[in-house]
Write an enzyme that holds these catalytic residues in place. Structure first.
Site, short mmCIF file in Angstrom:
data_model
loop_
_atom_site.label_atom_id
_atom_site.label_comp_id
_atom_site.label_asym_id
_atom_site.label_seq_id
_atom_site.Cartn_x
_atom_site.Cartn_y
_atom_site.Cartn_z
N HIS A 122 3.35 27.56 69.66
CA HIS A 122 2.87 26.68 68.59
C HIS A 122 3.97 25.64 68.34
CE1 HIS A 122 1.93 25.47 64.43
NE2 HIS A 122 0.74 25.99 64.58
N ASP A 199 7.94 34.84 66.42
CA ASP A 199 6.95 34.13 65.62
C ASP A 199 5.79 35.09 65.41
OD1 ASP A 199 4.81 32.66 64.69
OD2 ASP A 199 4.86 31.16 66.29
N GLN A 202 0.60 35.18 64.13
CA GLN A 202 -0.65 35.78 64.58
C GLN A 202 -0.54 37.29 64.76
OE1 GLN A 202 -3.42 34.11 64.65
NE2 GLN A 202 -2.43 32.14 64.23
N LYS A 225 -2.28 34.43 56.81
CA LYS A 225 -2.85 35.07 58.00
C LYS A 225 -3.10 36.56 57.74
CE LYS A 225 -1.55 31.34 60.53
NZ LYS A 225 -2.45 30.37 61.18
N CYS A 363 -2.36 23.04 67.72
CA CYS A 363 -0.93 22.78 67.52
C CYS A 363 -0.13 23.30 68.70
CB CYS A 363 -0.43 23.42 66.22
SG CYS A 363 -1.18 22.70 64.74
#
Length: 405
Positions: A122, A199, A202, A225, A363
């Site tokens: 991303h 990261d 997700q 999220k 993105c």
């Protein structure tokens, strides 16, 4: 090992909505998840009964707000198995968390030292490191992925050396759904004494995040999220790293002592949290974490995999449909192209049928360029979605295919 999805859905008021007279089929969960009533109630209750600033007031409301605010920190620390509450730093979300680390790295990185990322990043986990390298004279290296969206672990390993200062990669790709072998990648990076940032934007909502087991130095995620409000997230950092990490915001709360000539910083977590925080967001995140923790994790994961399996299976019956990202290990994300149709046109037609998806480059422009496409249509699934909704997605896609032929 089953999930009572009907009972679960009843806890989400927005799922009762209709769009153009059709029941809402919400399949944009990788962008943001919906909020259960318990989270909405926590936010309303704070503003209704407890609204005050934290850590500052010498009165009952401030004390109560502070207790609720700091309890949420304890809850998040327990949720990800942090070693201590001071390792949880509140931010506005994953992007700000990564920027906090990258701004500090820009001050620590030396010319000739290297940062390694992957082709599936991303923008938030790519541009940040680009800028850190530009400031410092460091070098950014990018590990390739295979055509199916799986990371080339051997190529990743080959990039690591004694010049590698930090490695950053997604737990789960937002554009492809690929689940990376984060423990293995972390171990390889640690073998060359590199710092590791995951990261987790997700990954956090798919359950089972244990930062001790992963072995990383930083894990970043967003509340929205994870069924919590927007505008709140967290950076988990290893205490020994955070204690000496350069500050990036200055102001109130993070100060130990100030003169007109200089200032010194407070202890963790305060030293990395400047200004009045998003108190209601933090309390909402705490409520979401507690709510999610009560679910059967194995049942949650099995349900999401069943939704994804049905989506992939039905894709083969749609003329011209191409799934982008077919790695063996995936979370509930399916990006696709529908013939030569522009993803935006596909999304518009689906929306008119009550089916909400994401369209565009997700993105991840460099990744889209790798596949030679302008972007994708993306359906992403969460715990409250049903197999019937997957069927409705394909009913809508068949109609879109006919209209765009």
């Amino acid at each position: 090992m089953t999930l009572d999805v009907k009972a679960l859905r009843a806890q989400f008021p927005i799922l009762q909505r209709e769009i153009d007279g059709k029941p809402l089929v919400y399949l944009d969960n990788a962008a943001t998840t919906q909020k259960p009533q318990v989270v909405l109630d926590a936010i309303i209750d704070f503003y209704t009964t407890t609204n005050a600033n934290v850590h500052r007031g010498a009165h009952f409301l401030s004390d109560e707000a502070t207790r609720r605010y700091e309890k949420a920190r304890d809850d998040v620390a327990a949720f990800i198995n942090a070693n201590g509450r001071e390792e949880v730093i509140w931010t506005a979300g994953t992007t700000e968390s990564i920027n906090l680390v990258a701004r500090g790295l820009g001050q620590l990185l030396k010319a000739g030292e290297e940062v390694v990322v992957t082709e599936m990043e991303h923008h938030a986990n790519l541009v940040t490191w680009q800028q850190a390298c530009k400031v410092s004279g460091g070098t950014l290296k990018v590990a390739p992925i295979f055509e199916n969206g799986e990371l080339d672990v051997d190529a990743f390993s080959a990039l690591l050396n004694d010049k590698t200062r930090l490695v950053a990669f997604p737990h789960v790709s937002n554009a492809l759904g690929t689940v990376n072998p984060i423990k293995e990648l972390t171990a390889k990076a640690k073998a060359v004494n590199a710092l590791v940032l995951v990261d987790g934007a997700q990954g956090i909502a798919h359950g089972g995040v244990d930062v001790q087991a992963i072995g990383c130095d930083f894990y970043a995620f967003s509340g929205h999220k994870l069924f919590a409000p927007t505008g709140i997230g967290a950076l988990w950092g290893r205490k020994s790293v955070l204690e000496n990490w350069p500050v990036w915001l200055t102001g109130g709360e993070m100060i130990a002592d100030v003169t007109y000539q200089d200032a010194t910083w407070g202890q963790l977590p305060n030293r990395l949290e400047a200004g009045t925080p998003n108190i209601a967001g933090v309390i909402g995140l705490g409520a979401a974490v507690n709510w999610f923790s009560e679910l059967d994790l194995a049942a949650v994961q099995a349900h999401e995999q069943a939704l994804l399996a049905s989506a992939h299976e039905q894709a083969s019956a749609i003329d011209g449909m191409r799934v982008i990202g077919t790695a063996p290990k995936k979370a509930g994300v399916m990006s696709f192209m529908l013939g030569n149709a522009h993803p935006a046109d596909v999304g518009f037609i689906l929306d008119r049928q009550g089916v909400a998806i994401r369209t565009g480059d997700n993105c991840a422009q460099p990744l889209m360029k790798k596949f030679g496409i302008p972007g994708t249509a993306r359906a992403s699934f969460s715990i409250y979605n049903t197999l019937e909704e997957v069927d409705k997605l394909y009913d809508a896609l068949r109609k879109a295919n006919m209209m765009l032929a």
